[in-house]
Design an enzyme around this catalytic site. Sequence first.
Site, PDB file in Angstrom:
ATOM      1  N   GLY A  46       0.771  -1.240   0.000  1.00 14.39           N
ATOM      2  CA  GLY A  46       0.000   0.000   0.000  1.00 14.39           C
ATOM      3  C   GLY A  46       0.799   1.285   0.000  1.00 14.39           C
ATOM      4  N   GLU A 100       3.451   4.159   6.478  1.00 18.75           N
ATOM      5  CA  GLU A 100       2.253   3.400   6.115  1.00 18.75           C
ATOM      6  C   GLU A 100       1.333   4.243   5.241  1.00 18.75           C
ATOM      7  OE1 GLU A 100       0.748   0.761   5.966  1.00 18.75           O
ATOM      8  OE2 GLU A 100       0.903  -0.544   7.712  1.00 18.75           O
ATOM      9  N   ASP A 101       0.581   3.565   4.386  1.00 20.00           N
ATOM     10  CA  ASP A 101      -0.477   4.252   3.647  1.00 20.00           C
ATOM     11  C   ASP A 101      -1.627   4.589   4.597  1.00 20.00           C
ATOM     12  OD1 ASP A 101      -0.933   1.557   4.025  1.00 20.00           O
ATOM     13  OD2 ASP A 101      -1.773   1.176   2.062  1.00 20.00           O
ATOM     14  N   ASP A 104      -5.390   1.393  10.365  1.00 21.92           N
ATOM     15  CA  ASP A 104      -6.798   1.065  10.602  1.00 21.92           C
ATOM     16  C   ASP A 104      -6.894   0.501  12.024  1.00 21.92           C
ATOM     17  OD1 ASP A 104      -9.353  -0.062  10.509  1.00 21.92           O
ATOM     18  OD2 ASP A 104      -9.111  -0.987   8.567  1.00 21.92           O
ATOM     19  N   LYS A 132      -7.636   5.941  10.538  1.00 29.13           N
ATOM     20  CA  LYS A 132      -9.052   5.810  10.915  1.00 29.13           C
ATOM     21  C   LYS A 132      -9.094   5.823  12.442  1.00 29.13           C
ATOM     22  CE  LYS A 132     -10.236   2.827   6.959  1.00 29.13           C
ATOM     23  NZ  LYS A 132     -10.588   1.443   6.574  1.00 29.13           N
ATOM     24  N   PHE A 153     -14.163   2.185   4.139  1.00 29.93           N
ATOM     25  CA  PHE A 153     -13.188   1.532   3.279  1.00 29.93           C
ATOM     26  C   PHE A 153     -12.867   2.424   2.082  1.00 29.93           C
ATOM     27  CE2 PHE A 153     -11.706  -1.428   0.027  1.00 29.93           C
ATOM     28  CZ  PHE A 153     -10.698  -2.052   0.746  1.00 29.93           C
ATOM     29  N   ASP A 160      -5.906  -0.712  -2.090  1.00 29.67           N
ATOM     30  CA  ASP A 160      -6.625  -1.572  -3.027  1.00 29.67           C
ATOM     31  C   ASP A 160      -7.877  -2.191  -2.439  1.00 29.67           C
ATOM     32  OD1 ASP A 160      -5.087  -3.305  -1.235  1.00 29.67           O
ATOM     33  OD2 ASP A 160      -5.767  -4.929  -2.533  1.00 29.67           O
ATOM     34  N   ARG A 166      -5.087   0.454  -6.772  1.00 27.79           N
ATOM     35  CA  ARG A 166      -3.856   1.041  -6.223  1.00 27.79           C
ATOM     36  C   ARG A 166      -3.293   2.157  -7.094  1.00 27.79           C
ATOM     37  NH1 ARG A 166      -2.090  -2.216  -1.991  1.00 27.79           N
ATOM     38  NH2 ARG A 166      -2.357  -4.457  -2.231  1.00 27.79           N
TER      39      ARG A 166
HETATM   40  P1  IMP Z   1      -4.343  -2.445  10.152  1.00 24.69           P
HETATM   41  O1  IMP Z   1      -3.318  -3.517  10.370  1.00 24.69           O
HETATM   42  O2  IMP Z   1      -5.731  -2.902  10.498  1.00 24.69           O
HETATM   43  O3  IMP Z   1      -4.000  -1.128  10.824  1.00 24.69           O
HETATM   44  O4  IMP Z   1      -4.434  -2.173   8.602  1.00 24.69           O
HETATM   45  C1  IMP Z   1      -3.390  -1.734   7.938  1.00 24.69           C
HETATM   46  C2  IMP Z   1      -3.355  -2.205   6.510  1.00 24.69           C
HETATM   47  O5  IMP Z   1      -4.631  -2.659   6.017  1.00 24.69           O
HETATM   48  C3  IMP Z   1      -2.995  -1.023   5.663  1.00 24.69           C
HETATM   49  O6  IMP Z   1      -1.602  -0.933   5.499  1.00 24.69           O
HETATM   50  C4  IMP Z   1      -3.709  -1.302   4.374  1.00 24.69           C
HETATM   51  O7  IMP Z   1      -2.882  -2.074   3.535  1.00 24.69           O
HETATM   52  C5  IMP Z   1      -4.913  -2.093   4.765  1.00 24.69           C
HETATM   53  N1  IMP Z   1      -6.111  -1.210   4.882  1.00 24.69           N
HETATM   54  C6  IMP Z   1      -6.631  -0.672   6.002  1.00 24.69           C
HETATM   55  N2  IMP Z   1      -7.710   0.088   5.744  1.00 24.69           N
HETATM   56  C7  IMP Z   1      -7.879   0.037   4.390  1.00 24.69           C
HETATM   57  C8  IMP Z   1      -8.842   0.647   3.494  1.00 24.69           C
HETATM   58  O8  IMP Z   1      -9.757   1.405   3.855  1.00 24.69           O
HETATM   59  N3  IMP Z   1      -8.665   0.355   2.175  1.00 24.69           N
HETATM   60  C9  IMP Z   1      -7.678  -0.460   1.702  1.00 24.69           C
HETATM   61  N4  IMP Z   1      -6.754  -1.040   2.510  1.00 24.69           N
HETATM   62  C10 IMP Z   1      -6.866  -0.800   3.838  1.00 24.69           C
HETATM   63 MG    MG Z   2      -0.601  -1.445   3.930  1.00 24.44          MG
END
Ligand code: IMP
Ligand code: MG
Length: 176
Positions: A46, A100-101, A104, A132, A153, A160, A166
């Site tokens: 990402g 990080e992109d 979440d 978020k 989302f 993606d 992407r």
């Molecule tokens: P986390 O581990 O739950 O914090 O999520 C992190 C990873 O999940 C990010 O680096 C993204 O690759 C993916 N991700 C989280 N939210 C989204 C979204 O809204 N759209 C697409 N990918 C997401």
């Molecule tokens: Mg990611």
Amino acid sequence: MIHLHDKTFEAFISSEEIDFAIKNMAKQMDDDFFNEIPVFVGVLNGAFMVMADLMKQYRGMCEVSFVKMASYEGTQSTNEVKQLIGLNQDLEGRTVIIVEDIVDTGNTIEELKAILKDKKVKHLKIATLFLKPDAFKKDIKLDYVGIRIPNKFIVGYGLDYDGLGRNLADVYQLAE
Ligand code: IMP
Ligand code: MG
């Protein structure tokens, strides 16, 4: 409106807004790391776009590296985060900024912090273009946050939906 697989997405954040947020992040980082050579570590897949744009805005000397992690399946975060390409660089005594992109749940960041724990880094900083806040429940400090978004989302700018979206320059959100 755009269509990816079975879902429809609507315009949400423009490339101009993203550009503005990234310039601000780079400026803060330039101030914070002016007397050292940090290592920026982008989290693939990402973060490839944010890394490219952030690095072009960062003026200081730096190193650039990547690690590959995956946790998402479809539009849902899974609790299991996998490291797909490891970090083989020597980071001892270095200032490391994870890029990080999006953050979440924070599971990916938490896992990365655990992986870096025995690498003897001097300072570990975390940067994310999107956050978020309503989904993020970890007790982890995020040092640089570009844009806070509702718990929706999104796709585009590196993000993606099952592999697609992407390459979009702007960010789109799932249409209700
Ligand atoms: P986390 O581990 O739950 O914090 O999520 C992190 C990873 O999940 C990010 O680096 C993204 O690759 C993916 N991700 C989280 N939210 C989204 C979204 O809204 N759209 C697409 N990918 C997401
Ligand atoms: Mg990611």
